[in-house]
Scaffold this active site. Sequence first.
Site, mmCIF file in Angstrom:
data_model
loop_
_atom_site.group_PDB
_atom_site.id
_atom_site.type_symbol
_atom_site.label_atom_id
_atom_site.label_comp_id
_atom_site.label_asym_id
_atom_site.label_seq_id
_atom_site.Cartn_x
_atom_site.Cartn_y
_atom_site.Cartn_z
ATOM 1 N N SER A 125 0.829 -1.199 0.000
ATOM 2 C CA SER A 125 0.000 0.000 0.000
ATOM 3 C C SER A 125 0.866 1.254 0.000
ATOM 4 O O SER A 125 1.967 1.252 0.563
ATOM 5 C CB SER A 125 -0.856 -0.033 1.268
ATOM 6 N N TYR A 149 -1.474 -0.640 10.850
ATOM 7 C CA TYR A 149 -1.807 -1.271 9.563
ATOM 8 C C TYR A 149 -0.662 -1.063 8.568
ATOM 9 O O TYR A 149 -0.185 -2.006 7.936
ATOM 10 C CB TYR A 149 -3.109 -0.690 8.998
ATOM 11 N N LYS A 153 2.241 -3.720 6.615
ATOM 12 C CA LYS A 153 2.642 -3.779 5.196
ATOM 13 C C LYS A 153 4.154 -3.624 5.074
ATOM 14 O O LYS A 153 4.815 -4.338 4.320
ATOM 15 C CB LYS A 153 1.939 -2.672 4.395
HETATM 16 P P1 NAD Z 1 -10.916 -6.981 1.526
HETATM 17 O O1 NAD Z 1 -11.119 -6.926 2.992
HETATM 18 O O2 NAD Z 1 -12.072 -6.711 0.646
HETATM 19 O O3 NAD Z 1 -10.292 -8.387 1.123
HETATM 20 C C1 NAD Z 1 -9.417 -9.101 1.974
HETATM 21 C C2 NAD Z 1 -9.899 -10.538 2.029
HETATM 22 O O4 NAD Z 1 -9.025 -11.277 2.891
HETATM 23 C C3 NAD Z 1 -11.315 -10.674 2.602
HETATM 24 O O5 NAD Z 1 -12.098 -11.446 1.710
HETATM 25 C C4 NAD Z 1 -11.126 -11.394 3.934
HETATM 26 O O6 NAD Z 1 -12.214 -12.243 4.236
HETATM 27 C C5 NAD Z 1 -9.819 -12.135 3.695
HETATM 28 N N1 NAD Z 1 -9.037 -12.425 4.898
HETATM 29 C C6 NAD Z 1 -8.655 -11.574 5.881
HETATM 30 N N2 NAD Z 1 -7.911 -12.230 6.796
HETATM 31 C C7 NAD Z 1 -7.804 -13.511 6.375
HETATM 32 C C8 NAD Z 1 -7.162 -14.678 6.891
HETATM 33 N N3 NAD Z 1 -6.482 -14.671 8.043
HETATM 34 N N4 NAD Z 1 -7.259 -15.835 6.201
HETATM 35 C C9 NAD Z 1 -7.962 -15.882 5.049
HETATM 36 N N5 NAD Z 1 -8.590 -14.833 4.526
HETATM 37 C C10 NAD Z 1 -8.513 -13.653 5.174
HETATM 38 O O7 NAD Z 1 -9.710 -5.972 1.193
HETATM 39 P P2 NAD Z 1 -9.232 -5.425 -0.217
HETATM 40 O O8 NAD Z 1 -9.613 -4.001 -0.321
HETATM 41 O O9 NAD Z 1 -9.600 -6.371 -1.292
HETATM 42 O O10 NAD Z 1 -7.666 -5.447 0.020
HETATM 43 C C11 NAD Z 1 -6.876 -6.536 -0.404
HETATM 44 C C12 NAD Z 1 -5.444 -6.298 0.030
HETATM 45 O O11 NAD Z 1 -4.991 -5.063 -0.529
HETATM 46 C C13 NAD Z 1 -5.282 -6.171 1.533
HETATM 47 O O12 NAD Z 1 -4.080 -6.798 1.912
HETATM 48 C C14 NAD Z 1 -5.181 -4.673 1.763
HETATM 49 O O13 NAD Z 1 -4.441 -4.362 2.907
HETATM 50 C C15 NAD Z 1 -4.474 -4.228 0.486
HETATM 51 N N6 NAD Z 1 -4.750 -2.820 0.149
HETATM 52 C C16 NAD Z 1 -6.038 -2.401 0.033
HETATM 53 C C17 NAD Z 1 -6.298 -1.055 -0.246
HETATM 54 C C18 NAD Z 1 -7.710 -0.552 -0.341
HETATM 55 O O14 NAD Z 1 -7.901 0.675 -0.222
HETATM 56 N N7 NAD Z 1 -8.702 -1.398 -0.559
HETATM 57 C C19 NAD Z 1 -5.230 -0.158 -0.437
HETATM 58 C C20 NAD Z 1 -3.930 -0.634 -0.339
HETATM 59 C C21 NAD Z 1 -3.691 -1.985 -0.055
HETATM 60 N N1 UFG Z 2 -12.268 11.628 3.469
HETATM 61 C C1 UFG Z 2 -13.217 12.554 3.847
HETATM 62 N N2 UFG Z 2 -14.382 12.097 4.394
HETATM 63 C C2 UFG Z 2 -14.634 10.774 4.571
HETATM 64 C C3 UFG Z 2 -13.655 9.827 4.182
HETATM 65 C C4 UFG Z 2 -12.475 10.303 3.642
HETATM 66 O O1 UFG Z 2 -13.030 13.756 3.702
HETATM 67 O O2 UFG Z 2 -15.702 10.432 5.102
HETATM 68 C C5 UFG Z 2 -11.023 12.110 2.873
HETATM 69 C C6 UFG Z 2 -9.801 11.752 3.710
HETATM 70 O O3 UFG Z 2 -9.558 12.743 4.672
HETATM 71 C C7 UFG Z 2 -8.728 11.682 2.635
HETATM 72 C C8 UFG Z 2 -9.471 11.231 1.374
HETATM 73 O O4 UFG Z 2 -10.845 11.463 1.627
HETATM 74 O O5 UFG Z 2 -8.236 12.942 2.390
HETATM 75 C C9 UFG Z 2 -9.278 9.750 1.092
HETATM 76 O O6 UFG Z 2 -9.544 9.023 2.274
HETATM 77 P P1 UFG Z 2 -9.713 7.437 2.289
HETATM 78 O O7 UFG Z 2 -10.034 7.039 3.689
HETATM 79 O O8 UFG Z 2 -10.644 7.018 1.216
HETATM 80 O O9 UFG Z 2 -8.265 6.925 1.841
HETATM 81 P P2 UFG Z 2 -6.834 7.157 2.500
HETATM 82 O O10 UFG Z 2 -6.019 7.907 1.496
HETATM 83 O O11 UFG Z 2 -6.918 7.723 3.840
HETATM 84 O O12 UFG Z 2 -6.309 5.663 2.666
HETATM 85 C C10 UFG Z 2 -6.578 4.622 1.724
HETATM 86 C C11 UFG Z 2 -6.777 3.329 2.477
HETATM 87 C C12 UFG Z 2 -5.479 2.895 3.099
HETATM 88 C C13 UFG Z 2 -4.400 2.853 2.075
HETATM 89 C C14 UFG Z 2 -4.287 4.189 1.388
HETATM 90 C C15 UFG Z 2 -3.252 4.153 0.311
HETATM 91 O O13 UFG Z 2 -7.758 3.462 3.485
HETATM 92 O O14 UFG Z 2 -5.639 1.605 3.627
HETATM 93 O O15 UFG Z 2 -5.540 4.542 0.817
HETATM 94 O O16 UFG Z 2 -3.447 3.065 -0.502
HETATM 95 F F1 UFG Z 2 -3.238 2.558 2.667
#
Ligand code: NAD
Ligand code: UFG
Length: 337
Positions: A125, A149, A153
Amino acid sequence: MIVLLTGGTGYIGSHVCVELLNSGHDVVIADNLSNSKIGVVERINKIAGNSSVVFRKLDLRDYESLELVFHEFQFDAVMHFAGYKAVGESVYCPLKYYENNVQGSINLLKAMLKYNVKRIVFSSSATVYGMSEDVPFHEYSPLNAVNPYGRTKFFIEEILRDFQTANKDVMVCILRYFNPVGAHKSGLIGEDPTGIPNNLMPFIVHVAAGEQKKLSIFGSDYSTPDGTCVRDYIHVADLALGHTLALEKHKQDSGCFVYNLGRGKGISVLQMVRTFQKVNGIMIDYEFSERREGDIAVSYAANTKAYSVLGWKPENTLEDMCRDSWRWYKNSKLMKL
Ligand code: NAD
Ligand code: UFG
Protein backbone atom coordinates in the site's frame (compact mmCIF):
# COMPACT_ATOMS: atom_id res chain seq x y z
CA MET A 1 -0.62 -21.16 -14.45
CA ILE A 2 -2.46 -22.32 -11.35
CA VAL A 3 -2.62 -19.30 -9.05
CA LEU A 4 -3.57 -19.27 -5.38
CA LEU A 5 -5.38 -16.07 -4.35
CA THR A 6 -5.44 -15.55 -0.61
CA GLY A 7 -8.26 -13.13 0.20
CA GLY A 8 -9.59 -13.72 -3.31
CA THR A 9 -13.26 -13.15 -2.46
CA GLY A 10 -12.43 -9.63 -1.20
CA TYR A 11 -12.75 -6.39 -3.12
CA ILE A 12 -9.45 -6.35 -4.99
CA GLY A 13 -8.87 -10.12 -5.07
CA SER A 14 -12.21 -10.76 -6.79
CA HIS A 15 -11.35 -8.34 -9.61
CA VAL A 16 -7.89 -9.87 -10.01
CA CYS A 17 -9.52 -13.30 -10.09
CA VAL A 18 -11.69 -12.26 -13.05
CA GLU A 19 -8.64 -10.84 -14.83
CA LEU A 20 -6.62 -14.04 -14.27
CA LEU A 21 -9.47 -16.26 -15.48
CA ASN A 22 -9.91 -14.07 -18.56
CA SER A 23 -6.18 -14.45 -19.26
CA GLY A 24 -6.50 -18.24 -19.20
CA HIS A 25 -5.12 -19.01 -15.74
CA ASP A 26 -6.66 -21.41 -13.23
CA VAL A 27 -7.48 -19.88 -9.87
CA VAL A 28 -7.92 -21.28 -6.37
CA ILE A 29 -9.24 -18.84 -3.78
CA ALA A 30 -8.42 -19.30 -0.09
CA ASP A 31 -10.38 -16.95 2.14
CA ASN A 32 -11.85 -17.12 5.64
CA LEU A 33 -14.77 -14.86 4.58
CA SER A 34 -14.09 -12.51 7.49
CA ASN A 35 -14.68 -9.55 5.17
CA SER A 36 -16.36 -11.05 2.11
CA LYS A 37 -19.18 -13.36 1.15
CA ILE A 38 -19.24 -16.76 -0.51
CA GLY A 39 -21.70 -15.45 -3.15
CA VAL A 40 -18.78 -13.61 -4.77
CA VAL A 41 -17.50 -16.92 -6.17
CA GLU A 42 -20.66 -17.52 -8.17
CA ARG A 43 -20.62 -13.96 -9.48
CA ILE A 44 -16.95 -14.25 -10.51
CA ASN A 45 -17.84 -17.41 -12.44
CA LYS A 46 -20.75 -15.59 -14.08
CA ILE A 47 -18.48 -12.78 -15.27
CA ALA A 48 -15.72 -15.09 -16.43
CA GLY A 49 -18.05 -17.27 -18.52
CA ASN A 50 -16.63 -20.72 -19.10
CA SER A 51 -13.97 -20.65 -16.42
CA SER A 52 -14.69 -21.76 -12.92
CA VAL A 53 -12.83 -20.80 -9.81
CA VAL A 54 -12.13 -23.20 -6.94
CA PHE A 55 -12.84 -21.93 -3.42
CA ARG A 56 -11.45 -23.20 -0.12
CA LYS A 57 -12.54 -21.62 3.13
CA LEU A 58 -9.51 -21.32 5.37
CA ASP A 59 -7.73 -18.96 7.71
CA LEU A 60 -4.08 -18.16 7.00
CA ARG A 61 -3.39 -18.12 10.72
CA ASP A 62 -4.16 -21.83 10.78
CA TYR A 63 -1.03 -23.32 9.19
CA GLU A 64 -2.36 -26.89 9.05
CA SER A 65 -5.41 -25.95 7.00
CA LEU A 66 -3.25 -23.80 4.74
CA GLU A 67 -0.98 -26.77 4.09
CA LEU A 68 -3.96 -28.84 3.00
CA VAL A 69 -4.59 -26.56 0.03
CA PHE A 70 -0.90 -26.60 -0.94
CA HIS A 71 -1.04 -30.38 -0.72
CA GLU A 72 -4.14 -30.49 -2.92
CA PHE A 73 -2.87 -28.22 -5.74
CA GLN A 74 0.57 -27.60 -7.26
CA PHE A 75 0.56 -23.80 -7.49
CA ASP A 76 2.70 -21.89 -9.96
CA ALA A 77 2.18 -18.61 -8.13
CA VAL A 78 0.51 -17.02 -5.14
CA MET A 79 -1.19 -13.63 -5.00
CA HIS A 80 -1.55 -12.55 -1.42
CA PHE A 81 -4.47 -10.21 -0.65
CA ALA A 82 -5.67 -11.65 2.67
CA GLY A 83 -5.43 -9.30 5.61
CA TYR A 84 -7.18 -6.68 7.66
CA LYS A 85 -7.13 -3.14 6.27
CA ALA A 86 -8.90 -0.67 8.57
CA VAL A 87 -6.33 1.95 9.55
CA GLY A 88 -8.35 3.32 12.52
CA GLU A 89 -9.04 -0.11 14.01
CA SER A 90 -5.37 -1.05 13.70
CA VAL A 91 -4.48 1.78 16.08
CA TYR A 92 -6.75 0.34 18.79
CA CYS A 93 -6.18 -3.37 18.04
CA PRO A 94 -2.57 -3.55 16.81
CA LEU A 95 -2.03 -7.19 17.81
CA LYS A 96 -5.06 -8.27 15.81
CA TYR A 97 -3.39 -6.66 12.78
CA TYR A 98 0.10 -8.02 13.40
CA GLU A 99 -1.26 -11.50 14.05
CA ASN A 100 -3.47 -11.63 10.99
CA ASN A 101 -1.39 -9.74 8.45
CA VAL A 102 2.15 -10.63 9.53
CA GLN A 103 1.64 -14.13 10.97
CA GLY A 104 -0.69 -15.00 8.10
CA SER A 105 2.02 -13.96 5.62
CA ILE A 106 4.71 -15.95 7.44
CA ASN A 107 2.52 -19.06 7.33
CA LEU A 108 1.99 -18.54 3.63
CA LEU A 109 5.74 -18.25 2.94
CA LYS A 110 6.42 -21.38 5.03
CA ALA A 111 3.91 -23.32 2.95
CA MET A 112 5.36 -21.94 -0.29
CA LEU A 113 8.83 -23.05 0.79
CA LYS A 114 7.67 -26.52 1.76
CA TYR A 115 5.66 -27.04 -1.43
CA ASN A 116 8.22 -25.45 -3.74
CA VAL A 117 6.14 -22.50 -4.94
CA LYS A 118 8.49 -19.83 -6.27
CA ARG A 119 6.38 -16.78 -7.15
CA ILE A 120 4.46 -14.39 -4.94
CA VAL A 121 2.69 -11.12 -5.71
CA PHE A 122 1.90 -9.11 -2.59
CA SER A 123 -0.72 -6.38 -1.95
CA SER A 124 1.17 -3.56 -0.34
CA SER A 125 0.00 0.00 0.00
CA ALA A 126 1.00 3.61 -0.53
CA THR A 127 0.55 3.86 3.21
CA VAL A 128 4.16 2.58 3.57
CA TYR A 129 5.37 6.01 2.42
CA GLY A 130 3.77 7.64 5.46
CA MET A 131 3.63 11.35 6.20
CA SER A 132 6.23 12.59 3.73
CA GLU A 133 5.52 15.78 1.78
CA ASP A 134 7.92 14.80 -0.94
CA VAL A 135 5.42 13.80 -3.65
CA PRO A 136 5.04 12.05 -5.99
CA PHE A 137 6.09 8.87 -4.20
CA HIS A 138 8.65 6.82 -6.09
CA GLU A 139 9.33 3.17 -5.37
CA TYR A 140 12.65 4.27 -3.87
CA SER A 141 11.13 7.03 -1.69
CA PRO A 142 11.82 6.58 2.06
CA LEU A 143 9.37 4.34 3.88
CA ASN A 144 7.78 5.65 7.05
CA ALA A 145 4.50 3.95 7.88
CA VAL A 146 2.73 5.82 10.67
CA ASN A 147 0.07 3.39 11.92
CA PRO A 148 -0.01 -0.31 12.81
CA TYR A 149 -1.81 -1.27 9.56
CA GLY A 150 0.85 0.52 7.53
CA ARG A 151 3.59 -1.07 9.58
CA THR A 152 2.20 -4.56 8.91
CA LYS A 153 2.64 -3.78 5.20
CA PHE A 154 6.15 -2.45 5.81
CA PHE A 155 7.16 -5.50 7.91
CA ILE A 156 5.70 -7.94 5.38
CA GLU A 157 7.67 -6.20 2.63
CA GLU A 158 10.84 -6.61 4.70
CA ILE A 159 10.04 -10.27 5.43
CA LEU A 160 9.51 -10.84 1.71
CA ARG A 161 12.89 -9.27 0.93
CA ASP A 162 14.62 -11.46 3.51
CA PHE A 163 12.75 -14.51 2.21
CA GLN A 164 13.92 -13.76 -1.32
CA THR A 165 17.52 -13.17 -0.19
CA ALA A 166 17.52 -16.57 1.50
CA ASN A 167 15.79 -18.27 -1.44
CA LYS A 168 17.48 -16.85 -4.52
CA ASP A 169 15.27 -18.64 -7.03
CA VAL A 170 12.11 -17.00 -5.66
CA MET A 171 10.28 -14.13 -7.40
CA VAL A 172 8.68 -11.56 -5.12
CA CYS A 173 6.59 -8.78 -6.60
CA ILE A 174 5.40 -6.04 -4.26
CA LEU A 175 2.56 -3.89 -5.61
CA ARG A 176 1.91 -0.66 -3.72
CA TYR A 177 -1.68 0.36 -4.39
CA PHE A 178 -2.72 3.98 -4.11
CA ASN A 179 -6.49 4.53 -3.59
CA PRO A 180 -8.49 1.76 -5.25
CA VAL A 181 -12.11 2.66 -6.10
CA GLY A 182 -14.72 1.68 -8.69
CA ALA A 183 -16.16 -1.73 -9.47
CA HIS A 184 -16.46 -4.25 -12.28
CA LYS A 185 -18.45 -2.91 -15.26
CA SER A 186 -20.89 -5.83 -14.96
CA GLY A 187 -22.07 -4.45 -11.61
CA LEU A 188 -21.64 -7.96 -10.18
CA ILE A 189 -18.61 -7.42 -7.94
CA GLY A 190 -17.34 -4.39 -6.05
CA GLU A 191 -16.44 -3.09 -2.62
CA ASP A 192 -18.87 -4.25 0.02
CA PRO A 193 -17.93 -2.60 3.33
CA THR A 194 -19.81 -3.66 6.43
CA GLY A 195 -21.23 -0.88 8.61
CA ILE A 196 -20.42 2.79 8.13
CA PRO A 197 -17.69 3.18 5.50
CA ASN A 198 -14.35 4.77 6.46
CA ASN A 199 -13.14 5.51 2.96
CA LEU A 200 -14.22 8.36 0.74
CA MET A 201 -15.86 6.66 -2.25
CA PRO A 202 -17.97 4.17 -0.25
CA PHE A 203 -19.06 7.04 1.99
CA ILE A 204 -20.11 9.19 -0.97
CA VAL A 205 -22.06 6.24 -2.34
CA HIS A 206 -23.84 5.79 0.99
CA VAL A 207 -24.78 9.49 1.02
CA ALA A 208 -26.05 9.18 -2.57
CA ALA A 209 -28.21 6.24 -1.46
CA GLY A 210 -29.56 8.13 1.56
CA GLU A 211 -27.93 5.71 4.01
CA GLN A 212 -25.84 8.57 5.43
CA LYS A 213 -27.15 12.11 5.68
CA LYS A 214 -24.05 13.98 4.60
CA LEU A 215 -20.39 13.58 3.90
CA SER A 216 -17.94 15.15 6.31
CA ILE A 217 -14.98 16.46 4.36
CA PHE A 218 -12.04 16.16 6.71
CA GLY A 219 -10.22 19.50 6.47
CA SER A 220 -10.58 22.46 4.13
CA ASP A 221 -7.36 24.28 5.00
CA TYR A 222 -4.70 22.03 3.48
CA SER A 223 -2.22 23.67 1.17
CA THR A 224 -3.82 22.18 -1.92
CA PRO A 225 -5.63 24.02 -4.74
CA ASP A 226 -9.07 23.84 -3.03
CA GLY A 227 -7.95 23.18 0.55
CA THR A 228 -9.06 19.52 0.63
CA CYS A 229 -6.76 16.48 0.60
CA VAL A 230 -5.43 15.13 -2.65
CA ARG A 231 -5.19 11.40 -3.42
CA ASP A 232 -4.41 9.15 -6.36
CA TYR A 233 -7.61 7.21 -7.09
CA ILE A 234 -7.21 4.15 -9.27
CA HIS A 235 -9.98 2.02 -10.78
CA VAL A 236 -9.94 -1.50 -9.36
CA ALA A 237 -10.10 -2.99 -12.88
CA ASP A 238 -6.88 -1.17 -13.83
CA LEU A 239 -5.34 -2.32 -10.57
CA ALA A 240 -6.33 -5.90 -11.41
CA LEU A 241 -4.67 -5.63 -14.80
CA GLY A 242 -1.44 -4.56 -13.06
CA HIS A 243 -1.38 -7.93 -11.28
CA THR A 244 -1.63 -10.09 -14.39
CA LEU A 245 0.96 -7.95 -16.18
CA ALA A 246 3.34 -8.20 -13.22
CA LEU A 247 2.97 -11.97 -13.05
CA GLU A 248 3.43 -12.33 -16.80
CA LYS A 249 6.46 -10.03 -16.88
CA HIS A 250 8.28 -11.74 -14.02
CA LYS A 251 7.20 -15.35 -14.43
CA GLN A 252 10.70 -16.47 -15.48
CA ASP A 253 12.55 -14.12 -13.10
CA SER A 254 13.91 -14.39 -9.61
CA GLY A 255 14.44 -11.37 -7.39
CA CYS A 256 12.35 -8.76 -5.64
CA PHE A 257 10.41 -6.20 -7.68
CA VAL A 258 8.40 -3.23 -6.43
CA TYR A 259 5.81 -1.21 -8.35
CA ASN A 260 3.53 1.68 -7.50
CA LEU A 261 0.05 1.19 -8.91
CA GLY A 262 -1.58 4.60 -9.13
CA ARG A 263 -2.64 6.86 -12.00
CA GLY A 264 -0.14 9.50 -11.00
CA LYS A 265 -2.95 12.07 -10.88
CA GLY A 266 -3.84 13.94 -7.69
CA ILE A 267 -7.60 14.38 -7.15
CA SER A 268 -9.01 16.44 -4.29
CA VAL A 269 -11.94 15.39 -2.12
CA LEU A 270 -14.05 18.21 -3.56
CA GLN A 271 -13.15 17.20 -7.11
CA MET A 272 -14.26 13.67 -6.35
CA VAL A 273 -17.58 14.85 -4.88
CA ARG A 274 -18.28 17.12 -7.86
CA THR A 275 -17.41 14.45 -10.39
CA PHE A 276 -19.67 11.94 -8.66
CA GLN A 277 -22.54 14.45 -8.68
CA LYS A 278 -22.08 15.29 -12.35
CA VAL A 279 -21.66 11.75 -13.64
CA ASN A 280 -24.53 10.24 -11.66
CA GLY A 281 -26.83 13.25 -11.49
CA ILE A 282 -27.15 13.04 -7.69
CA MET A 283 -26.44 15.80 -5.19
CA ILE A 284 -24.05 14.86 -2.40
CA ASP A 285 -24.71 16.85 0.74
CA TYR A 286 -21.44 17.66 2.49
CA GLU A 287 -19.97 19.78 5.23
CA PHE A 288 -16.43 20.63 6.16
CA SER A 289 -15.18 19.23 9.44
CA GLU A 290 -11.89 18.95 11.34
CA ARG A 291 -8.89 17.34 9.73
CA ARG A 292 -8.75 13.56 10.30
CA GLU A 293 -5.80 12.50 12.39
CA GLY A 294 -3.07 10.84 10.36
CA ASP A 295 -4.14 12.25 6.95
CA ILE A 296 -1.49 13.77 4.75
CA ALA A 297 -2.31 16.67 2.43
CA VAL A 298 -1.19 15.12 -0.83
CA SER A 299 -0.42 11.58 -1.96
CA TYR A 300 0.06 10.43 -5.52
CA ALA A 301 2.24 7.96 -7.34
CA ALA A 302 5.20 8.20 -9.61
CA ASN A 303 4.06 5.36 -11.83
CA THR A 304 6.55 5.47 -14.70
CA LYS A 305 8.11 2.18 -13.57
CA ALA A 306 4.85 0.23 -13.93
CA TYR A 307 4.23 2.00 -17.26
CA SER A 308 7.63 1.32 -18.74
CA VAL A 309 8.50 -2.10 -17.30
CA LEU A 310 5.07 -3.75 -17.14
CA GLY A 311 3.43 -1.83 -19.99
CA TRP A 312 0.63 -0.96 -17.56
CA LYS A 313 -1.64 1.89 -18.67
CA PRO A 314 -4.64 2.57 -16.46
CA GLU A 315 -7.50 3.48 -18.76
CA ASN A 316 -10.41 4.31 -16.48
CA THR A 317 -11.10 7.94 -15.74
CA LEU A 318 -12.39 9.51 -12.55
CA GLU A 319 -15.80 9.59 -14.26
CA ASP A 320 -15.62 5.82 -14.83
CA MET A 321 -14.73 5.28 -11.17
CA CYS A 322 -17.74 7.32 -9.99
CA ARG A 323 -20.13 5.71 -12.48
CA ASP A 324 -19.01 2.14 -11.77
CA SER A 325 -19.06 2.57 -7.97
CA TRP A 326 -22.64 3.80 -8.10
CA ARG A 327 -23.76 1.11 -10.57
CA TRP A 328 -22.29 -1.58 -8.31
CA TYR A 329 -24.01 -0.17 -5.24
CA LYS A 330 -27.43 -0.08 -6.93
CA ASN A 331 -26.98 -3.55 -8.35
CA SER A 332 -25.84 -4.98 -5.02
CA LYS A 333 -29.08 -3.71 -3.46
CA LEU A 334 -31.13 -5.26 -6.28
CA MET A 335 -29.27 -8.54 -5.70
CA LYS A 336 -30.00 -8.10 -1.95
CA LEU A 337 -26.35 -8.61 -0.98
P1 NAD B 1 -10.92 -6.98 1.53
O1 NAD B 1 -11.12 -6.93 2.99
O2 NAD B 1 -12.07 -6.71 0.65
O3 NAD B 1 -10.29 -8.39 1.12
C1 NAD B 1 -9.42 -9.10 1.97
C2 NAD B 1 -9.90 -10.54 2.03
O4 NAD B 1 -9.03 -11.28 2.89
C3 NAD B 1 -11.31 -10.67 2.60
O5 NAD B 1 -12.10 -11.45 1.71
C4 NAD B 1 -11.13 -11.39 3.93
O6 NAD B 1 -12.21 -12.24 4.24
C5 NAD B 1 -9.82 -12.13 3.70
N1 NAD B 1 -9.04 -12.43 4.90
C6 NAD B 1 -8.66 -11.57 5.88
N2 NAD B 1 -7.91 -12.23 6.80
C7 NAD B 1 -7.80 -13.51 6.38
C8 NAD B 1 -7.16 -14.68 6.89
N3 NAD B 1 -6.48 -14.67 8.04
N4 NAD B 1 -7.26 -15.84 6.20
C9 NAD B 1 -7.96 -15.88 5.05
N5 NAD B 1 -8.59 -14.83 4.53
C10 NAD B 1 -8.51 -13.65 5.17
O7 NAD B 1 -9.71 -5.97 1.19
P2 NAD B 1 -9.23 -5.43 -0.22
O8 NAD B 1 -9.61 -4.00 -0.32
O9 NAD B 1 -9.60 -6.37 -1.29
O10 NAD B 1 -7.67 -5.45 0.02
C11 NAD B 1 -6.88 -6.54 -0.40
C12 NAD B 1 -5.44 -6.30 0.03
O11 NAD B 1 -4.99 -5.06 -0.53
C13 NAD B 1 -5.28 -6.17 1.53
O12 NAD B 1 -4.08 -6.80 1.91
C14 NAD B 1 -5.18 -4.67 1.76
O13 NAD B 1 -4.44 -4.36 2.91
C15 NAD B 1 -4.47 -4.23 0.49
N6 NAD B 1 -4.75 -2.82 0.15
C16 NAD B 1 -6.04 -2.40 0.03
C17 NAD B 1 -6.30 -1.05 -0.25
C18 NAD B 1 -7.71 -0.55 -0.34
O14 NAD B 1 -7.90 0.68 -0.22
N7 NAD B 1 -8.70 -1.40 -0.56
C19 NAD B 1 -5.23 -0.16 -0.44
C20 NAD B 1 -3.93 -0.63 -0.34
C21 NAD B 1 -3.69 -1.99 -0.06
N1 UFG C 1 -12.27 11.63 3.47
C1 UFG C 1 -13.22 12.55 3.85
N2 UFG C 1 -14.38 12.10 4.39
C2 UFG C 1 -14.63 10.77 4.57
C3 UFG C 1 -13.65 9.83 4.18
C4 UFG C 1 -12.48 10.30 3.64
O1 UFG C 1 -13.03 13.76 3.70
O2 UFG C 1 -15.70 10.43 5.10
C5 UFG C 1 -11.02 12.11 2.87
C6 UFG C 1 -9.80 11.75 3.71
O3 UFG C 1 -9.56 12.74 4.67
C7 UFG C 1 -8.73 11.68 2.64
C8 UFG C 1 -9.47 11.23 1.37
O4 UFG C 1 -10.85 11.46 1.63
O5 UFG C 1 -8.24 12.94 2.39
C9 UFG C 1 -9.28 9.75 1.09
O6 UFG C 1 -9.54 9.02 2.27
P1 UFG C 1 -9.71 7.44 2.29
O7 UFG C 1 -10.03 7.04 3.69
O8 UFG C 1 -10.64 7.02 1.22
O9 UFG C 1 -8.26 6.93 1.84
P2 UFG C 1 -6.83 7.16 2.50
O10 UFG C 1 -6.02 7.91 1.50
O11 UFG C 1 -6.92 7.72 3.84
O12 UFG C 1 -6.31 5.66 2.67
C10 UFG C 1 -6.58 4.62 1.72
C11 UFG C 1 -6.78 3.33 2.48
C12 UFG C 1 -5.48 2.89 3.10
C13 UFG C 1 -4.40 2.85 2.07
C14 UFG C 1 -4.29 4.19 1.39
C15 UFG C 1 -3.25 4.15 0.31
O13 UFG C 1 -7.76 3.46 3.49
O14 UFG C 1 -5.64 1.61 3.63
O15 UFG C 1 -5.54 4.54 0.82
O16 UFG C 1 -3.45 3.07 -0.50
F1 UFG C 1 -3.24 2.56 2.67
